[in-house]
Design a protein around this motif. Structure first.
Motif, PDB file in Angstrom:
ATOM      1  N   THR A   1       0.911  -1.188  -0.162  1.00 22.40           N
ATOM      2  CA  THR A   1      -0.065   0.081   0.035  1.00 22.40           C
ATOM      3  C   THR A   1       0.998   1.335   0.023  1.00 22.40           C
ATOM      4  OG1 THR A   1      -0.182   0.169   2.316  1.00 22.40           O
ATOM      5  CG2 THR A   1      -1.811  -1.296   1.399  1.00 22.40           C
ATOM      6  N   HIS A   2       0.333   2.459  -0.474  1.00 22.39           N
ATOM      7  CA  HIS A   2       1.071   3.538  -0.449  1.00 22.39           C
ATOM      8  C   HIS A   2       0.374   4.573   0.321  1.00 22.39           C
ATOM      9  CE1 HIS A   2       4.181   2.278  -3.461  1.00 22.39           C
ATOM     10  NE2 HIS A   2       2.936   1.419  -3.875  1.00 22.39           N
ATOM     11  N   SER A   3       1.257   5.552   0.594  1.00 27.39           N
ATOM     12  CA  SER A   3       0.601   6.954   1.369  1.00 27.39           C
ATOM     13  C   SER A   3       1.205   8.123   0.770  1.00 27.39           C
ATOM     14  CB  SER A   3       0.722   6.890   2.905  1.00 27.39           C
ATOM     15  OG  SER A   3       1.957   7.247   3.274  1.00 27.39           O
ATOM     16  N   VAL A   4       0.858   9.339   1.212  1.00 31.68           N
ATOM     17  CA  VAL A   4       1.352  10.713   0.718  1.00 31.68           C
ATOM     18  C   VAL A   4       3.123  10.600   0.821  1.00 31.68           C
ATOM     19  CG1 VAL A   4      -0.562  12.321   0.900  1.00 31.68           C
ATOM     20  CG2 VAL A   4       1.191  11.808   2.999  1.00 31.68           C
ATOM     21  N   PHE A   5       3.500   9.710   1.414  1.00 33.79           N
ATOM     22  CA  PHE A   5       5.173   9.502   1.880  1.00 33.79           C
ATOM     23  C   PHE A   5       5.765   9.175   0.582  1.00 33.79           C
ATOM     24  CE2 PHE A   5       3.756  10.545   6.241  1.00 33.79           C
ATOM     25  CZ  PHE A   5       4.769  10.954   6.551  1.00 33.79           C
ATOM     26  N   SER A   6       4.650   8.568  -0.415  1.00 32.26           N
ATOM     27  CA  SER A   6       5.330   8.287  -1.858  1.00 32.26           C
ATOM     28  C   SER A   6       4.327   8.844  -2.789  1.00 32.26           C
ATOM     29  CB  SER A   6       5.869   6.919  -1.910  1.00 32.26           C
ATOM     30  OG  SER A   6       4.668   5.895  -2.059  1.00 32.26           O
ATOM     31  N   ASP A   7       3.696   7.945  -3.462  1.00 36.91           N
ATOM     32  CA  ASP A   7       2.810   8.600  -4.468  1.00 36.91           C
ATOM     33  C   ASP A   7       1.558   8.252  -4.184  1.00 36.91           C
ATOM     34  OD1 ASP A   7       3.311   5.982  -5.104  1.00 36.91           O
ATOM     35  OD2 ASP A   7       3.330   6.115  -7.202  1.00 36.91           O
ATOM     36  N   GLY A   8       1.209   7.879  -2.910  1.00 34.90           N
ATOM     37  CA  GLY A   8      -0.265   7.730  -2.348  1.00 34.90           C
ATOM     38  C   GLY A   8      -0.943   9.026  -2.270  1.00 34.90           C
ATOM     39  N   HIS A   9      -2.267   9.183  -2.071  1.00 36.58           N
ATOM     40  CA  HIS A   9      -2.899  10.343  -1.787  1.00 36.58           C
ATOM     41  C   HIS A   9      -3.679  10.642  -0.363  1.00 36.58           C
ATOM     42  CE1 HIS A   9      -2.745   9.836  -6.208  1.00 36.58           C
ATOM     43  NE2 HIS A   9      -2.042  11.112  -6.162  1.00 36.58           N
ATOM     44  N   VAL A  10      -3.037   9.684   0.606  1.00 37.23           N
ATOM     45  CA  VAL A  10      -3.831   9.831   1.809  1.00 37.23           C
ATOM     46  C   VAL A  10      -2.548   9.686   2.808  1.00 37.23           C
ATOM     47  CG1 VAL A  10      -5.971   8.810   1.038  1.00 37.23           C
ATOM     48  CG2 VAL A  10      -4.182   7.374   2.119  1.00 37.23           C
ATOM     49  N   TRP A  11      -3.063  10.255   4.094  1.00 39.51           N
ATOM     50  CA  TRP A  11      -1.868  10.066   5.098  1.00 39.51           C
ATOM     51  C   TRP A  11      -2.078   8.545   5.500  1.00 39.51           C
ATOM     52  CZ3 TRP A  11       1.487  13.404   6.235  1.00 39.51           C
ATOM     53  CH2 TRP A  11       2.227  13.503   7.492  1.00 39.51           C
ATOM     54  N   PRO A  12      -0.811   7.995   6.191  1.00 42.57           N
ATOM     55  CA  PRO A  12      -0.908   6.768   6.827  1.00 42.57           C
ATOM     56  C   PRO A  12      -1.938   6.345   7.689  1.00 42.57           C
ATOM     57  CG  PRO A  12       1.372   7.656   6.672  1.00 42.57           C
ATOM     58  CD  PRO A  12       0.453   8.738   6.440  1.00 42.57           C
ATOM     59  N   LYS A  13      -2.442   7.250   8.147  1.00 40.59           N
ATOM     60  CA  LYS A  13      -3.634   6.965   9.357  1.00 40.59           C
ATOM     61  C   LYS A  13      -4.674   6.242   8.519  1.00 40.59           C
ATOM     62  CE  LYS A  13      -6.232   8.854  12.947  1.00 40.59           C
ATOM     63  NZ  LYS A  13      -7.451   8.691  12.871  1.00 40.59           N
ATOM     64  N   ILE A  14      -5.148   6.843   7.352  1.00 38.02           N
ATOM     65  CA  ILE A  14      -6.115   6.584   6.619  1.00 38.02           C
ATOM     66  C   ILE A  14      -6.086   5.126   6.259  1.00 38.02           C
ATOM     67  CG2 ILE A  14      -7.421   6.947   4.471  1.00 38.02           C
ATOM     68  CD1 ILE A  14      -7.796   8.993   6.702  1.00 38.02           C
ATOM     69  N   ARG A  15      -4.649   4.805   5.845  1.00 35.86           N
ATOM     70  CA  ARG A  15      -4.608   3.454   5.621  1.00 35.86           C
ATOM     71  C   ARG A  15      -4.946   2.222   6.466  1.00 35.86           C
ATOM     72  NH1 ARG A  15      -5.529   4.112   1.300  1.00 35.86           N
ATOM     73  NH2 ARG A  15      -4.007   5.000  -0.443  1.00 35.86           N
ATOM     74  N   VAL A  16      -4.654   2.838   7.851  1.00 35.78           N
ATOM     75  CA  VAL A  16      -4.837   1.823   9.065  1.00 35.78           C
ATOM     76  C   VAL A  16      -6.678   1.818   9.232  1.00 35.78           C
ATOM     77  CG1 VAL A  16      -4.652   1.857  11.626  1.00 35.78           C
ATOM     78  CG2 VAL A  16      -2.713   2.444  10.187  1.00 35.78           C
ATOM     79  N   GLU A  17      -7.187   3.103   8.918  1.00 32.94           N
ATOM     80  CA  GLU A  17      -8.655   2.998   9.188  1.00 32.94           C
ATOM     81  C   GLU A  17      -9.229   2.076   8.200  1.00 32.94           C
ATOM     82  OE1 GLU A  17     -10.665   4.578  11.294  1.00 32.94           O
ATOM     83  OE2 GLU A  17      -8.804   5.561  12.460  1.00 32.94           O
ATOM     84  N   GLU A  18      -8.940   2.133   6.971  1.00 38.64           N
ATOM     85  CA  GLU A  18      -9.058   1.133   5.770  1.00 38.64           C
ATOM     86  C   GLU A  18      -8.869  -0.233   6.273  1.00 38.64           C
ATOM     87  OE1 GLU A  18      -8.753   3.791   1.909  1.00 38.64           O
ATOM     88  OE2 GLU A  18      -6.915   2.864   2.672  1.00 38.64           O
TER      89      GLU A  18
END
Ligand code: ZN
Ligand code: ZN
Length: 450
Positions: free
Chosen positions: A101-118
């Motif tokens: 999975t990716h977050s804004v720390f590379s080319d994702g569009h959400v903060w890591p917290k949203i990955r955890v929520e999902e």
């Protein structure tokens, strides 16, 4: 999935809505209908005071009930329904994991917290956030020389939730290396050499970062005891014909024990060729979302969809046990309505998911009603391979998820025991090769319902 400057997206697939969500929608429609009738009476009887008051009170009750049904309990039921559910198998806990999975720390569009929520909404046991080491299109706004930051953010967000957050990175190179995920890292920074005089432009930065040999990154990950797997090897940006195959560099690394797995499913894609070379080269079979946007947008769990995941058959529910199981290749990929894996793991999962809960001769007959329980999210398409025929169906039956299916079998005469064998169309143990499941039936003599 990949650096977004090369990304093309296919539309999210829809899975048919499950029975219970159809029921919820029916109940809602009925509530709305009865409320409409009530409103009509309330408005047309506005002359008589007693009757008017009665209908107005009923109208208020109705509209309140509708609000609760639409936004309260019903909504909660739907959100629990999106959880990915497969039973534990004999001797192992079935962990649901998304290892890419990716977050804004590379080319994702959400903060890591949203990955955890999902992940929590999807009922995941384990989540890895795996940023591109070499590609950071948001770095003008989110500068982060420390490649461990997104893992740290996700770990903090998951604290107390029970979700296992795994430290990972995506080694992001052109062919012949391609993209490789390393998970269970100690320090992601060791897999990357910061550039001196780094170009500002993210694509130029990515190109310049290719200079540091990819084998250095692979070695650094292996020195940390990480689990490494090849990402989307069919990706048309790097393999224009979409046919996955190991490059010479990858093949050498596999033989040296430095690459341990391969994605056979990533996002909306399945690679039969990756499945084939995964089996041939003794690699762990992996399925991932490679999510960059929102799971809700790409997979529509509210419509019965789900992200691809790896079902890890672990000795216990822990990060260590998940890692042990990945190295031991005990996985089954859950992609759309397909289960993909080795025969031993797929068969174990089928035996845990599909069970005969009863079998009885119908009264004064020689036909047997067999009850098959499906304790999983998969809708199983079974093709009859036994010598018997069925009363109400042809040779192909579909056992819906989390449901009981009644099958009336004609053994021809009263027998103490018989077996039913099926090919499971949507459970693959090799390319184009369905798994087989066998039920041993011991019917009772009296009918339970007819
Ligand atoms: Zn990716
Ligand atoms: Zn990638």
């Amino acid at each position: 999935m990949k650096p977004s400057f090369l990304l093309t997206k296919s539309p999210a697939p829809l899975k048919p809505r499950s029975k219970s969500s159809k029921l919820l929608s029916y109940l809602r429609r009925m509530t709305m209908l009865s409320c409409t009738v009530t409103t009509f009476y309330a408005l047309t009887l506005s002359g008589g005071s007693m009757k008017t008051n009665f209908w107005l009170v009923l109208l208020l009750v109705c509209s309140y009930a509708h609000t609760v049904s639409a936004h309260g309990k019903a909504a909660a039921a739907e959100s629990s329904e999106r959880m990915i559910q497969f039973p534990d198998v004999d001797g192992y806990v079935t962990l649901v994991a998304d290892l890419h999975t990716h977050s804004v720390f590379s080319d994702g569009h959400v903060w890591p917290k949203i990955r955890v929520e999902e992940a929590l909404r999807d009922g995941l046991d384990a989540l890895a956030i795996t940023e591109h080491l070499e590609y950071q299109p948001h770095r003008a706004d989110i500068p982060h020389p420390d490649r461990n930051r997104s893992f740290q953010e996700a770990s903090a967000a998951a604290e107390g939730s029970g979700l296992i957050v795994i430290a990972g990175s995506e080694i992001t190179r052109e062919q012949p290396t391609g993209h490789i995920n390393a998970v269970f890292l100690q320090d992601a920074n060791a897999l990357f050499k910061p550039l001196e005089n780094a170009p500002d432009d993210a694509v130029e930065y990515y190109k310049a970062a290719q200079e540091w040999p990819s084998l250095n990154a692979i070695d650094a990950a292996n020195e940390q005891g990480a689990f490494l797997f090849i990402n989307h090897p069919y990706w048309t940006a790097q393999k224009p014909n979409g046919i996955a195959e190991l490059s010479k560099l990858q093949s050498k690394a596999v033989k040296a024990g430095k690459l341990h797995g391969v994605e056979v499913a990533n996002g909306q894609d399945y690679s039969e060729e990756a499945f084939a070379f995964g089996l041939k080269n003794d690699l762990t079979l992996i399925g991932v979302s490679d999510i960059h946007d929102l799971v809700d947008w790409d997979y529509e769990p509210h419509n019965g969809g789900h992200r691809p995941v790896t079902l890890i058959l672990a000795k216990e529910r822990s990060a260590e046990a998940a890692k042990e199981a990945l190295f031991a290749k005990r996985t089954v990929v859950w992609f759309r309505n397909l289960l993909i894996g080795r025969s031993s793991e797929v068969t174990a999962l089928l035996n845990a998911s599909l069970k005969v809960s009863g079998a009885k001769y119908q009264k004064d007959t020689e036909v047997v009603e067999v009850l098959i329980d499906n304790n999983s999210d998969a809708s199983f398409a079974l093709n009859n391979k036994s010598g018997y025929s069925f009363m109400h169906y042809g040779d192909r039956i579909v056992v819906p998820p989390h449901a009981q299916f009644a099958l009336v079998v004609k053994p021809g005469k009263k027998v103490p025991q018989f077996s039913l064998t099926f090919d499971v169309e949507n459970a693959l143990v090799a390319p184009k090769t369905p798994a087989t499941i066998k039920f041993q039936i011991t019917p009772q003599s009296e009918s339970h319902n007819k």
